[in-house]
Design a protein around this motif. Structure first.
Motif, short mmCIF file in Angstrom:
data_model
loop_
_atom_site.label_atom_id
_atom_site.label_comp_id
_atom_site.label_asym_id
_atom_site.label_seq_id
_atom_site.Cartn_x
_atom_site.Cartn_y
_atom_site.Cartn_z
N ASN A 206 0.81 -1.09 -0.03
CA ASN A 206 0.04 0.01 0.01
C ASN A 206 0.65 1.22 -0.10
N GLU A 207 1.82 1.53 0.74
CA GLU A 207 2.78 2.36 0.83
C GLU A 207 3.56 2.58 -0.57
N GLU A 208 3.96 1.61 -0.91
CA GLU A 208 4.84 1.54 -2.12
C GLU A 208 3.94 2.00 -3.48
N SER A 209 2.68 1.97 -3.29
CA SER A 209 1.52 2.38 -4.46
C SER A 209 1.73 4.16 -4.37
N GLN A 210 2.22 4.59 -3.21
CA GLN A 210 2.36 6.14 -3.15
C GLN A 210 3.85 6.64 -3.21
N ARG A 211 4.69 5.90 -3.04
CA ARG A 211 6.20 6.21 -3.04
C ARG A 211 7.26 5.15 -3.21
N SER A 212 8.40 5.34 -3.54
CA SER A 212 9.08 4.42 -3.85
C SER A 212 9.74 3.58 -2.67
N GLN A 213 10.28 2.21 -2.83
CA GLN A 213 10.69 1.29 -1.73
C GLN A 213 11.69 2.39 -0.83
N GLU A 214 12.74 2.93 -1.89
CA GLU A 214 13.81 3.58 -1.04
C GLU A 214 13.23 4.71 -0.26
N GLU A 215 12.21 5.44 -0.58
CA GLU A 215 11.61 6.59 0.14
C GLU A 215 11.12 6.02 1.20
N LEU A 216 10.33 5.12 1.06
CA LEU A 216 9.74 4.08 2.34
C LEU A 216 10.65 3.74 3.44
N ASP A 217 11.56 3.02 2.93
CA ASP A 217 12.51 2.53 3.87
C ASP A 217 13.35 3.74 4.70
N ARG A 218 13.73 4.70 3.88
CA ARG A 218 14.31 5.87 4.52
C ARG A 218 13.38 6.62 5.42
N GLY A 219 12.10 6.76 5.18
CA GLY A 219 11.07 7.32 6.11
C GLY A 219 11.05 6.45 7.16
N LEU A 220 11.07 4.92 7.25
CA LEU A 220 10.74 4.05 8.44
C LEU A 220 12.05 4.17 9.33
N ASP A 221 13.20 4.35 8.44
CA ASP A 221 14.49 4.32 9.32
C ASP A 221 14.68 5.64 10.21
N ARG A 222 14.03 6.62 9.41
CA ARG A 222 14.20 8.27 10.24
C ARG A 222 13.14 7.92 11.45
N ILE A 223 12.30 7.25 11.24
CA ILE A 223 11.02 7.28 12.36
C ILE A 223 11.78 6.48 13.55
N TRP A 224 12.43 5.53 13.25
CA TRP A 224 13.09 4.73 14.50
C TRP A 224 14.27 5.48 14.84
N GLU A 225 14.96 6.10 14.14
CA GLU A 225 16.08 7.01 14.55
C GLU A 225 15.46 7.93 15.52
N ALA A 226 14.37 8.81 15.09
CA ALA A 226 14.04 9.71 16.14
C ALA A 226 13.55 9.12 17.53
N MET A 227 12.90 7.98 17.38
CA MET A 227 12.45 7.30 18.48
C MET A 227 13.65 6.87 19.40
N ARG A 228 14.62 6.27 18.77
CA ARG A 228 15.61 5.92 19.59
C ARG A 228 16.49 7.02 20.18
N SER A 229 16.60 8.08 19.37
CA SER A 229 17.49 9.24 19.96
C SER A 229 16.51 9.89 20.95
N CYS A 230 15.23 9.77 21.05
CA CYS A 230 14.53 10.06 22.26
C CYS A 230 14.41 9.26 23.40
N ILE A 231 14.61 8.18 23.34
CA ILE A 231 15.08 6.99 24.22
C ILE A 231 16.50 7.32 24.98
N GLU A 232 17.36 7.69 24.07
CA GLU A 232 18.79 8.12 24.73
C GLU A 232 18.90 9.32 25.28
N ARG A 233 18.31 10.30 24.79
CA ARG A 233 18.07 11.64 25.41
C ARG A 233 17.48 11.56 26.82
#
Length: 466
Positions: A206-233
């Protein structure tokens, strides 16, 4: 029905997605509207001043949630995902000092926060508990433009017209066409059976019908990195959280004790629960302090999902980045179903819609990376949500601190327990997730308003010296 993973998980600032991020986004939308041709501008009329009124839950708990601050920042052109938390106080101080807002691309507008930003506790708006009215005036005070916005949970903002259309169509995205348009858990399971795909694979399609696989994976990784950074702070900072309750941060101290136990190899039968709890508390202490967080699906419930993902990294030797992406996609699929059929807004259905939804999403995501079938994943989500039914939203002093921080820790523990129970079963269970979601909606409808993020009932009024 399609709700993107990037609608469910949005990077922003604390302490509240509906009371902070939503009003900031509404102010952004109103600024864009002023510059557009989408309203009948009288000949020669120029906007010289802006006024804002907050209603319902936004008025009752807006001070504790930083709603007024969020409106000012939004009117200065700041957005939830890009505002620098370290600069927010300076921006607000400047507006209060000069009595004007100066958003990029606009002329300066008169805006005196003490008189032009009203917390109207007497007049709720009919569409939703989180209502706002933005108005633009000329130099003589004549009204030129007015818009009503509603912050409907998770940082989502709609106008009154859009809200009516949403409720009529039951489709918050305007009918985006996707390969697997499930609107209920039953449809999701039927599509999984027919296609032979996992829930994460269907959500990815469903997501890749709206954006590329690379864009999706970058976005997912960015979400987790923001979550992880919040934990670390959150694990590094000590001190007292803002707001006047003098609640101390505890995550760092608990984390240090757990690290000491870990190094000494002392037996701790509650080890996993302790780590889960400290991860969740770290996130929600950051949220309470106005730090950078990710709606999951809201700020008030932002700690549950990061805690369970970090638990997955900590205690599952076979974890990998693909697993984290699958977790987020699965969790977003469940979150979309809950939002579409009930609510994720504490002001609408109580905390069952926030921490309850987060726990259901987390249980589903964790069950997925533990190898669960679609039926086991649906079961995990149902178990977690079922045991949050009826939970009220009664923050003491309107702050997202008590009981919110610890509530996230317990939500994470319930999510892991639910996932573990579900993957040890065969996916067959008595209460379908759809029935549980509908029960949550009905319970929220019947719940007294004083238990729905107004801080007029429950712990908010029964705690001594609050």
């Amino acid at each position: 029905m399609f709700l993107s993973v990037f609608d469910v998980f949005k990077i922003g600032v604390g302490p509240s997605s509906s009371h902070t991020m939503g009003p900031m986004s509404a102010a952004n939308r109103f600024l864009d509207l002023i510059l557009s041709n989408e309203w009948p501008r009288p000949s020669g009329a120029q906007v010289a001043a802006i006024k804002v009124s907050l209603h319902g839950s936004l008025a009752h708990t807006g001070i504790g949630h930083g709603t007024g601050r969020a409106v000012i920042l939004g009117l200065m052109g700041e957005a939830p995902d890009s505002v620098d938390p370290d600069k927010m106080d300076g921006i607000i101080d400047m507006v209060e000092r000069i009595g004007r807002i100066t958003p990029p691309g606009h002329p300066a507008y008169q805006f005196q926060p003490k008189t032009d930003l009203i917390f109207d506790k007497k007049q709720p708006l009919p569409g939703h508990a989180n209502g706002m009215i933005f108005s633009a005036h000329d130099k003589d005070g004549r009204l030129l433009l007015k818009r009503i916005y509603y912050s409907v949970g998770g940082g989502f903002v709609v106008t009154d017209t859009e809200l009516e259309q949403m409720r009529a169509k039951k489709n918050a995205t305007g009918g985006v066409r996707v390969p697997y348009p499930f609107a209920t858990a039953k449809q999701m399971l039927e599509m999984a059976e027919r296609s032979g795909l996992t829930i994460a694979q269907m959500k990815r399609a469903n997501e890749e019908s709206q954006r590329s696989q690379e864009e999706l994976d970058r976005g997912l990784d960015r979400i987790w990195e923001a979550m992880r950074s919040c934990i670390e702070r959150g694990l590094k900072v000590e001190g007292v959280m803002p707001g006047g309750l003098n609640v101390k941060r505890r995550a760092r101290r608990i984390h240090d004790k757990l690290q000491e136990e870990w190094r000494s190899n002392r037996v701790n039968p509650l080890l996993a629960n302790d780590w889960l709890s400290v991860y969740a508390m770290a996130v929600n202490e950051e949220n309470a302090a106005g730090g950078r967080v990710v709606t999951a699906p809201t700020n008030g419930a932002a700690g549950v999902i990061p805690a369970t993902i970090r638990y997955y990294e900590h205690f599952h030797e076979d974890w990998d980045q693909k697993g984290i992406r699958d977790y987020l996609l699965t969790a977003a699929a469940i979150g979309g179903i809950i939002k579409h059929n009930a609510s994720i807004s504490g002001a609408e259905v109580g905390c069952q819609g926030e921490v309850g939804s987060a726990a259901a999403m987390a249980a589903a995501g964790l069950a997925a990376v533990m190898g669960g079938t679609p039926e086991q994943i649906e079961n995990a989500a149902e178990i977690a949500l079922e045991h949050h039914l009826g939970m009220t939203c009664d923050p003491v002093a309107g702050l997202v601190q008590v009981p919110c921080i610890e509530r996230n820790a317990l939500g994470a523990v319930k999510a892991v327990t639910a996932a573990s129970l579900a993957v040890k079963g065969d996916g067959q269970h008595f209460v379908p997730l759809d029935a549980c979601v509908e029960t949550m909606r009905q319970t929220g409808h019947d719940m007294s308003e004083k238990y729905k993020e107004t801080s007029t009932g429950g712990l908010a009024v029964n705690v001594v010296e609050c």
